[in-house]
Scaffold this motif. Structure first.
Motif: not given
Length: 314
Positions: A58-64, A75-79
């Motif tokens: 999961l990546v957040s930037t100025a664009d969204g 089992l799922t790891t959200f990075r």
């Protein structure tokens, strides 16, 4: 965005602004998931996971923010990482009975309102609308991860810090296919629970290690709750923290002379009986472990009732 929604989301963002300043923790919970998350303390101790986990980025930037539309069960790891200050606290939830984004946001806003009288009914509506499965409080250059057990179905990923924006940041995640059974192995477990004769308390099991995963479990009945870590000034005692919390008004404002010396890191809200394995960049120092959640019975902040403790990270 209608007036009713604007008022409620503004309440959430006021709390978030204080948290970013290192004064307050998040006022949010992630939506609920009928699917089983890492379930209870008894269940999760049976999971002996490897570091080579199934991951979702999961990546957040100025664009969204970007997130996949699908992933596998198990089992799922959200990075998660963010490059924009004031954005990127991604929560996970599973709405119930076809509830949509607006249904979830309305219930969430009332459950976490700074108006105590709104909280009890809001908490009931949130429980009927979604199951909160945690998420991350992070900052630019300080990424983190959290692990959840996902059953097949439809989930919601959303940015808590953008819920009041004209275009809120949220994504639907469909879980299907073959299950995986790997995740991060924690070095400690912190449980929020009711202690007879004392009230809500955090219980720490194991040893907190800098840069290592920890498990957070919420066992308080009928209560969504978060776990935040904030560095405290040298010499701060639990009595000092209690005095500071006792001085807080119920309208979301904070007294001067804060004992906190950093912004918060940690887990966003979980529903009762849920847990999450969280990895955030804690350092080897003393922190206050706390929550800014409100009691679902009367809307009073749980820290005023004793839900905080001082922890040493090794």
């Amino acid at each position: 965005m209608n007036h009713k929604r604007t008022k409620r989301t503004t309440t959430l963002l006021c709390g978030a602004t204080l948290l970013l300043a290192g004064v307050q923790g998040p006022a949010l919970a992630a939506p609920s998931l009928p699917a089983q998350g890492l379930r209870t303390a008894q269940d999760v101790h049976a999971v002996q996971a490897s570091e080579a986990s199934h991951t979702v980025d999961l990546v957040s930037t100025a664009d969204g923010f970007t997130a996949p539309a699908t992933t596998r069960p198990g089992l799922t790891t959200f990075r998660a990482s963010t490059t924009q200050a004031g954005k990127g606290w991604i929560g996970l939830a599973r709405p119930k009975d076809g509830a949509g984004w607006d249904d979830f946001l309305d219930a969430l806003s009332r459950a976490l309102s700074n108006t105590p009288s709104d909280v009890p009914q809001g908490a009931k509506d949130l429980d009927a609308t979604a199951t909160l499965l945690g998420g991350l409080v992070i900052h630019p250059g300080r990424p983190g991860s959290f692990t959840q057990h996902l059953d097949p179905g439809r989930y919601l990923l959303f940015d808590y810090l953008a819920v009041g924006d004209a275009e809120p940041r949220y994504r639907w995640l469909t879980v299907s296919g073959d299950a995986v059974a790997q995740g991060l192995a924690p070095t400690a477990t912190i449980v929020s629970k009711n202690v007879p004769g004392a009230g809500p308390r955090f219980e720490v099991r194991g040893t907190l290690r800098a840069g290592r995963p920890l498990r957070y479990v919420n066992e308080i009945p009928g209560q969504v709750n978060e776990l935040l870590f904030v560095k405290i000034a040298e010499g701060t005692t639990e009595a000092d923290l209690k005095a500071y919390f006792d001085a807080m008004p119920d309208d979301g404002t904070f007294p001067p002379n804060s004992p906190f010396v950093s912004a918060s890191l940690g887990s966003l809200h979980l529903s009762t009986g849920r847990s999450s394995v969280v990895q955030v960049p804690l350092e080897s120092t003393r922190y206050a472990a706390l929550t800014w959640s409100k009691d679902a019975t009367d809307g009073i902040r749980l820290v005023k009732k004793g839900l905080f403790t001082i922890v040493d990270v090794g």
